[in-house]
Design a protein around this motif. Structure first.
Motif, PDB file in Angstrom:
ATOM      1  N   ARG A 171     -39.168  39.002 -49.770  1.00 26.19           N
ATOM      2  CA  ARG A 171     -40.454  38.928 -49.062  1.00 26.19           C
ATOM      3  C   ARG A 171     -40.682  37.511 -48.556  1.00 26.19           C
ATOM      4  O   ARG A 171     -40.097  36.554 -49.062  1.00 26.19           O
ATOM      5  CB  ARG A 171     -41.593  39.372 -49.979  1.00 26.19           C
ATOM      6  CG  ARG A 171     -41.444  40.823 -50.415  1.00 26.19           C
ATOM      7  CD  ARG A 171     -42.489  41.316 -51.384  1.00 26.19           C
ATOM      8  NE  ARG A 171     -42.084  42.629 -51.885  1.00 26.19           N
ATOM      9  CZ  ARG A 171     -41.246  42.828 -52.909  1.00 26.19           C
ATOM     10  NH1 ARG A 171     -40.773  41.802 -53.585  1.00 26.19           N
ATOM     11  NH2 ARG A 171     -40.889  44.047 -53.260  1.00 26.19           N
ATOM     12  N   ALA A 172     -41.550  37.395 -47.575  1.00 21.99           N
ATOM     13  CA  ALA A 172     -41.820  36.087 -46.990  1.00 21.99           C
ATOM     14  C   ALA A 172     -42.266  35.116 -48.076  1.00 21.99           C
ATOM     15  O   ALA A 172     -43.038  35.482 -48.952  1.00 21.99           O
ATOM     16  CB  ALA A 172     -42.895  36.220 -45.928  1.00 21.99           C
ATOM     17  N   SER A 202     -43.443  36.225 -41.599  1.00 19.93           N
ATOM     18  CA  SER A 202     -42.648  37.350 -41.111  1.00 19.93           C
ATOM     19  C   SER A 202     -41.218  36.902 -40.848  1.00 19.93           C
ATOM     20  O   SER A 202     -40.925  35.709 -40.747  1.00 19.93           O
ATOM     21  CB  SER A 202     -43.277  37.922 -39.835  1.00 19.93           C
ATOM     22  OG  SER A 202     -43.423  36.881 -38.893  1.00 19.93           O
ATOM     23  N   VAL A 203     -40.347  37.886 -40.719  1.00 19.98           N
ATOM     24  CA  VAL A 203     -38.930  37.618 -40.529  1.00 19.98           C
ATOM     25  C   VAL A 203     -38.680  37.125 -39.112  1.00 19.98           C
ATOM     26  O   VAL A 203     -39.077  37.782 -38.147  1.00 19.98           O
ATOM     27  CB  VAL A 203     -38.114  38.900 -40.780  1.00 19.98           C
ATOM     28  CG1 VAL A 203     -36.627  38.655 -40.522  1.00 19.98           C
ATOM     29  CG2 VAL A 203     -38.349  39.408 -42.192  1.00 19.98           C
ATOM     30  N   SER A 215     -42.571  44.206 -44.817  1.00 22.34           N
ATOM     31  CA  SER A 215     -42.840  43.170 -45.823  1.00 22.34           C
ATOM     32  C   SER A 215     -41.691  42.184 -45.988  1.00 22.34           C
ATOM     33  O   SER A 215     -41.799  41.231 -46.747  1.00 22.34           O
ATOM     34  CB  SER A 215     -43.142  43.830 -47.168  1.00 22.34           C
ATOM     35  OG  SER A 215     -42.074  44.672 -47.538  1.00 22.34           O
ATOM     36  N   GLY A 216     -40.567  42.399 -45.321  1.00 19.90           N
ATOM     37  CA  GLY A 216     -39.463  41.466 -45.469  1.00 19.90           C
ATOM     38  C   GLY A 216     -38.122  42.104 -45.149  1.00 19.90           C
ATOM     39  O   GLY A 216     -38.017  42.939 -44.250  1.00 19.90           O
ATOM     40  N   ARG A 259     -29.420  35.297 -45.633  1.00 24.30           N
ATOM     41  CA  ARG A 259     -29.971  34.086 -45.021  1.00 24.30           C
ATOM     42  C   ARG A 259     -31.073  34.540 -44.075  1.00 24.30           C
ATOM     43  O   ARG A 259     -30.809  35.180 -43.070  1.00 24.30           O
ATOM     44  CB  ARG A 259     -28.899  33.331 -44.260  1.00 24.30           C
ATOM     45  CG  ARG A 259     -27.907  32.705 -45.213  1.00 24.30           C
ATOM     46  CD  ARG A 259     -27.311  31.407 -44.695  1.00 24.30           C
ATOM     47  NE  ARG A 259     -26.126  31.124 -45.494  1.00 24.30           N
ATOM     48  CZ  ARG A 259     -24.917  31.603 -45.185  1.00 24.30           C
ATOM     49  NH1 ARG A 259     -24.738  32.299 -44.082  1.00 24.30           N
ATOM     50  NH2 ARG A 259     -23.900  31.345 -45.964  1.00 24.30           N
ATOM     51  N   VAL A 260     -32.281  34.229 -44.460  1.00 21.67           N
ATOM     52  CA  VAL A 260     -33.421  34.679 -43.650  1.00 21.67           C
ATOM     53  C   VAL A 260     -34.204  33.469 -43.169  1.00 21.67           C
ATOM     54  O   VAL A 260     -34.481  32.547 -43.941  1.00 21.67           O
ATOM     55  CB  VAL A 260     -34.369  35.585 -44.471  1.00 21.67           C
ATOM     56  CG1 VAL A 260     -35.431  36.207 -43.568  1.00 21.67           C
ATOM     57  CG2 VAL A 260     -33.602  36.666 -45.210  1.00 21.67           C
ATOM     58  N   GLU A 261     -34.511  33.459 -41.903  1.00 21.64           N
ATOM     59  CA  GLU A 261     -35.451  32.462 -41.385  1.00 21.64           C
ATOM     60  C   GLU A 261     -36.797  33.139 -41.252  1.00 21.64           C
ATOM     61  O   GLU A 261     -36.894  34.244 -40.716  1.00 21.64           O
ATOM     62  CB  GLU A 261     -35.000  31.952 -40.012  1.00 21.64           C
ATOM     63  CG  GLU A 261     -33.973  30.857 -40.093  1.00 21.64           C
ATOM     64  CD  GLU A 261     -33.435  30.523 -38.710  1.00 21.64           C
ATOM     65  OE1 GLU A 261     -34.194  30.633 -37.726  1.00 21.64           O
ATOM     66  OE2 GLU A 261     -32.226  30.189 -38.636  1.00 21.64           O
ATOM     67  N   TRP A 262     -37.793  32.460 -41.718  1.00 19.55           N
ATOM     68  CA  TRP A 262     -39.135  33.051 -41.737  1.00 19.55           C
ATOM     69  C   TRP A 262     -40.047  32.351 -40.756  1.00 19.55           C
ATOM     70  O   TRP A 262     -39.976  31.135 -40.587  1.00 19.55           O
ATOM     71  CB  TRP A 262     -39.750  32.920 -43.139  1.00 19.55           C
ATOM     72  CG  TRP A 262     -38.953  33.594 -44.211  1.00 19.55           C
ATOM     73  CD1 TRP A 262     -38.038  33.024 -45.042  1.00 19.55           C
ATOM     74  CD2 TRP A 262     -38.992  34.982 -44.549  1.00 19.55           C
ATOM     75  NE1 TRP A 262     -37.501  33.969 -45.886  1.00 19.55           N
ATOM     76  CE2 TRP A 262     -38.072  35.195 -45.607  1.00 19.55           C
ATOM     77  CE3 TRP A 262     -39.712  36.081 -44.065  1.00 19.55           C
ATOM     78  CZ2 TRP A 262     -37.858  36.435 -46.188  1.00 19.55           C
ATOM     79  CZ3 TRP A 262     -39.501  37.330 -44.651  1.00 19.55           C
ATOM     80  CH2 TRP A 262     -38.584  37.505 -45.692  1.00 19.55           C
ATOM     81  N   ALA A 263     -40.916  33.118 -40.151  1.00 28.23           N
ATOM     82  CA  ALA A 263     -42.006  32.534 -39.368  1.00 28.23           C
ATOM     83  C   ALA A 263     -43.177  32.392 -40.322  1.00 28.23           C
ATOM     84  O   ALA A 263     -43.531  33.350 -41.015  1.00 28.23           O
ATOM     85  CB  ALA A 263     -42.368  33.454 -38.207  1.00 28.23           C
ATOM     86  N   ASP A 264     -43.722  31.201 -40.378  1.00 28.83           N
ATOM     87  CA  ASP A 264     -44.814  30.969 -41.313  1.00 28.83           C
ATOM     88  C   ASP A 264     -46.007  31.853 -40.996  1.00 28.83           C
ATOM     89  O   ASP A 264     -46.323  32.102 -39.832  1.00 28.83           O
ATOM     90  CB  ASP A 264     -45.266  29.503 -41.234  1.00 28.83           C
ATOM     91  CG  ASP A 264     -44.399  28.623 -42.119  1.00 28.83           C
ATOM     92  OD1 ASP A 264     -43.614  29.185 -42.919  1.00 28.83           O
ATOM     93  OD2 ASP A 264     -44.504  27.392 -42.002  1.00 28.83           O
TER      94      ASP A 264
END
Ligand code: FES
Ligand code: FES
Lengths: 158, 741
Positions: free
Chosen positions: B252-253, B259-260, B282-283, B302-307
């Protein structure tokens, strides 16, 4: 690659990679769900079981280490005198609330009684402080261990 | 259509309202009844208001189980099954419900097989009107209903026996699972009578026993779930398995609302046993053969998240902002007399800020939910929930189907404390999204949470800051102003309409707005904060804050008035018999006023919550800068007790639960991230830290009330008062942590 050991007296050969924690081999590969999961980091004791008579945390115990060994879970705890006394005392003392931690608590308690048949409160603190109970059943766990010790003592005398 | 359906539909509704209810709830109930009636069955369902709705007869006349209502089933082999409308999460309610039924059914509690009820409107909470377990209401809101369930069945069994013998029902008596002829010449077991009873009309207005005649209610009864739980055979949600089932874990974030942005799943998919990686709202979900492969796969993502909006959260800043707000007037919730005038006229004005942190429920069994999708777009869910009445429609909505296409099966709950009553059905809906994303695999998918997921997943008890000011004149408390600053739990949920009135969430001010103390000028104000942190009811909800602030500050006032904490409370609570009764009992049992060992202090508190009344005395000292609790003595008045040993057990557990929250546990944020991860940095009490907890049950003959949550609120303030006695230092912020070091 496979690993062979005995679980509750039954010989099993499992195919999970040897670094897989014993907990997940039991629960997922073998379908034995009596051993519980609470933290995965040896912090809560919910996954406690016995390997060659020693209490271990199955969530951090690679199945490879169990090769050729005797793994005992809550399912056969009552086959030992201590285990039977513990289970009886747990039920008689009404320790249980949600119950998720209790198989692990019983495994730790039986292991204590096997080492120390009449533990005092300090022994209980030392042996049981690795087993968390979020429901807060500690008062009754302590009472149940003393009760189990008395029952074992009675058996020994009888 | 099966015969069960037909008979159910054909049964004449008792009145027009019953017809409406039966129509409204028929689909899912029919599905449920059909399941029950396999091999023959007879059901009458209690709808809203406990009205008998309908008979549903089925099949094999020769071997028809007796199902006098949706709750109870008696098979011809004598097996008695009770479908528990309330979820068993440790509080002993399965046993409690069985006692209530058995008392009137005249059967042994131990002979009743209690199972969790599936999602069905028949099992709606008698007060909330939705299937739920919470608010410390299960025992008292089911008390009449469950006794009626038992009594109705008994009357029908007696009638069946009377008919068999050609006697009047009055010549027969039900006892211990049998109906006997009063002349003692014959007896038939309930099993032998089940088929006949199933054909009888359902009596209405069956009288219930007067309390003097209770033989089970009020006496200690062994828990029905103990042996299976001790032996590890009881099934919890996490234990549920189905052939071919896969296990999913969701990354999850790291910040709430995030968000992803981008996923690299190459390494994750290379882990043996990982089947799929899918993005869900949710992720990112890793779907694998089992827990371990899912976990390894998730670690390799490897996930990049948008805040999201939660990226700015910082506990130190939040606390400063909350504290600043407490200095200003808020939304007025209560205004008795004129606080400002009282303060202006006072000999002395005391002021303090009390604070409790965000708190995770951390049920010992982490969350999980299994979803088995059907070809028609519906699904079967297997879960561990306190809130099937919310989960069920939410699952249907997530699937885009009518709720009649969705069935939900519940399990034992490895602790709940409110977390499994999620107003947004968070873990249920997420599990649906995961299952739908891998629908083509055609197997059930169980989405599981780790401890880290649990502690970092939000839905905490809110952070609350209280600014309290008291006016003392002539050694008496004449004014009290309590300002509460915190998030609203109910806002944005389906309960907002009922729970948030004129901008005030009742749960934010409960225990403060209704404080019964004899203070002439009382003002309670609320500042409602809006933040990205998902918040939720945590065992004792708003009382976990208000009782701490109120009782701890009362202790400061007692000291300012030169009075003992017990005597001070007695004066302020004059006329409140139930509060006084528990206060007196706890003080007496603890030997209040007697000598204490050197270095040990004691503290006392009394508080009403969830219609239960509890007082606590705590004895504590400080060892190596850390609080050491020597003893907790508590008294509770919850009205007519059903199972006294379980009242004791709940009070004991509540004290330990409350101490964990008072001593070390908390959730904090740095740079939008939760600082805690597992039981090392979210420490809860362990065996060697757990004091003995002594419980006294007081019955003043008052209305039945709550138990499970009632034991929580008063513990922290009594502990802090004890530590003040031991050290002279006031703790005004929880957890205590190293504040005494
Ligand atoms: S799950 Fe192994 S110690 Fe917690
Ligand atoms: S009984 Fe619930 S965690 Fe121990």
């Amino acid at each position: 690659m496979s690993t062979t050991f005995t679980v509750d007296g039954r010989t099993v050969t499992v195919t999970s990679p040897p670094d897989t924690p014993l907990l997940w081999v039991l629960r997922d590969e073998l379908g034995l769900t009596g051993t519980k999961f609470g933290c995965g980091r040896a912090l809560c004791g919910a996954c406690t079981l016995h390997v060659d008579g020693e209490a271990v945390r199955a969530c951090v115990h690679p199945v490879g280490y169990a090769a050729g060994k005797d793994v005992r879970t809550i399912a056969t705890l009552e086959e030992s005198a201590e285990g039977r006394a513990v289970v009886d005392a747990w039920i008689a003392t009404e320790v249980v609330q949600c119950g998720w931690c209790q198989p692990g608590q019983c495994m730790s308690a039986a292991s204590l009684l096997a080492r120390k048949p009449t533990p005092d409160d300090e022994d209980i603190d030392a042996a049981m402080s690795g087993n968390l109970c979020r429901c807060g059943t500690y008062t009754r766990i302590r009472a149940a261990i003393h009760e189990a010790a008395r029952a074992l003592d009675g058996e020994a005398d009888g | 259509m099966t015969r069960a359906d037909r008979t159910h539909d054909d049964a004449p509704p008792r009145d027009a309202a019953a017809r409406r209810d039966a129509t409204a709830f028929a689909p899912s109930r029919r599905a449920f009844l059909r399941g029950l009636a396999a091999g023959g069955g007879f059901v009458l369902a209690f709808g809203l208001g406990d009205r008998v709705l309908a008979h549903a007869l089925s099949a094999d006349a020769s071997d028809t189980p007796f199902e006098p209502n949706a709750f109870l089933r008696i098979a011809s082999d004598g097996t008695i099954t009770l479908f528990a409308k309330h979820d068993e999460m440790g509080q002993g309610i399965h046993t409690g419900l069985a006692i209530e039924v058995a008392e009137e059914l005249e059967a042994a509690v131990a002979d009743i097989d209690v199972r969790p009820a599936p999602a069905d409107r028949a099992f709606d909470h008698s007060l909330y009107g939705v299937q739920a377990t919470g608010g410390s209401t299960s025992t008292w809101t089911s008390f009449d209903q469950m006794r009626t369930v038992g009594a109705t069945a008994r009357v029908m069994l007696v009638a069946a026996a009377a008919a068999r013998w050609g006697l009047a029902p009055g010549d027969c008596v039900a006892r211990d699972g049998r109906v006997e002829r009063r002349d003692g010449t014959a007896a038939l077991t309930y099993g032998e009578l089940a088929t006949d009873a199933a054909r009888l009309p359902v009596p209405e207005d069956v009288p219930l026993k007067a309390p003097e005649r209770f033989r089970k209610i009020g006496r200690p009864t062994p828990r029905v779930d103990s042996p299976a739980k001790v032996r590890g055979t009881a099934l919890f949600s996490y234990d549920q398995r189905r052939p071919g089932m896969l296990t999913a874990m969701v990354e999850r974030a790291p910040t709430f609302g995030g968000s992803v942005a981008r996923v690299d799943d190459t390494a994750a998919l290379a882990i043996p046993g990982v089947r799929r990686v899918v993005v869900v709202p949710s992720g990112v979900a890793v779907v694998a053969d089992g827990f371990w492969a899912a976990r390894r796969g998730r670690a390799a993502l490897r996930v990049e998240w948008a805040d999201g909006p939660g990226a700015q959260l910082d506990s130190a800043r939040l606390r400063r902002e909350y504290t600043r707000r407490a200095g200003f007037p808020g939304n007025v919730v209560r205004a008795d007399g004129d606080f400002d005038a009282a303060a202006a006229d006072a000999d002395r004005v005391l002021e303090a800020t009390y604070e409790v942190p965000y708190m995770a429920h951390a049920p010992m069994e982490p969350l999980s939910c299994m979803v088995e999708l059907h070809e028609d777009g519906g699904a079967h869910l297997v879960t561990g929930s306190q809130f099937l009445g919310i989960d069920h429609p939410a699952a249907a909505a997530a699937l885009g189907v009518d709720p009649s296409r969705v069935t939900v099966e519940n399990s034992y709950l490895g602790g709940g404390f409110g977390r499994r009553a999620n107003p947004a059905a968070d873990f249920t809906v997420e599990a649906i999204h995961v299952a739908r994303a891998v629908r083509d695999l055609g197997v059930p998918v169980k989405t599981v949470w780790t401890r880290e997921d649990d502690l970092r997943g939000g839905w905490y008890r809110p952070l609350w800051v209280n600014g309290i000011t008291a006016a003392v004149k002539d050694g008496r408390l004449v004014g009290w102003r309590h300002r509460i600053v915190g998030q609203s739990i109910a806002t944005g949920t389906a309960f907002e309409g009922a729970m948030v009135i004129d901008g005030v969430d009742g749960t934010s001010v409960e225990g403060a707005a209704d404080m019964p103390h004899g203070i002439p000028n009382v003002r309670v104000e609320l500042h409602t904060m809006k933040l990205a942190v998902p918040v939720q009811w945590w065992r004792s909800v708003g009382h976990s804050n208000t009782a701490f602030a109120k009782e701890a500050f009362l202790d400061e006032c007692a000291e300012a008035c030169g009075k003992d904490g017990y005597a001070f409370r007695r004066e302020l609570l004059a006329g409140h018999e139930r509060l006084l009764a528990v206060l007196d009992r706890a003080a007496e049992a603890a030997g209040w006023g007697g000598p204490l060992p050197v270095g040990v202090g004691h503290g006392i508190s009394v508080h009403e919550s969830f219609e239960g009344f509890a007082a606590h005395v705590v004895e504590a000292s400080v060892v190596d800068g850390r609080p050491k609790v020597h003893r907790v003595v508590c008294a509770i008045d919850c009205g007519q007790v059903v199972n006294p040993d379980q009242v004791v057990s709940q009070m004991q557990g509540a004290a330990i639960f409350a101490l964990s929250a008072a001593v070390d546990a908390q959730i904090t944020f740095t740079d939008g991230r939760v600082d805690q991860s597992n039981f090392d940095d979210f420490p809860i009490l362990r065996m060697h830290e757990a004091p003995p907890v002594e419980v006294h049950i007081v019955d003043t003959g008052g209305k039945q009330g709550g138990i499970g949550e009632v034991g929580v609120p008063g513990v922290a303030p009594a502990l802090c008062a004890a530590l003040h006695g031991a050290t002279g230092r006031r703790i005004r912020r929880l957890p205590i942590g190293d504040q005494l070091g």
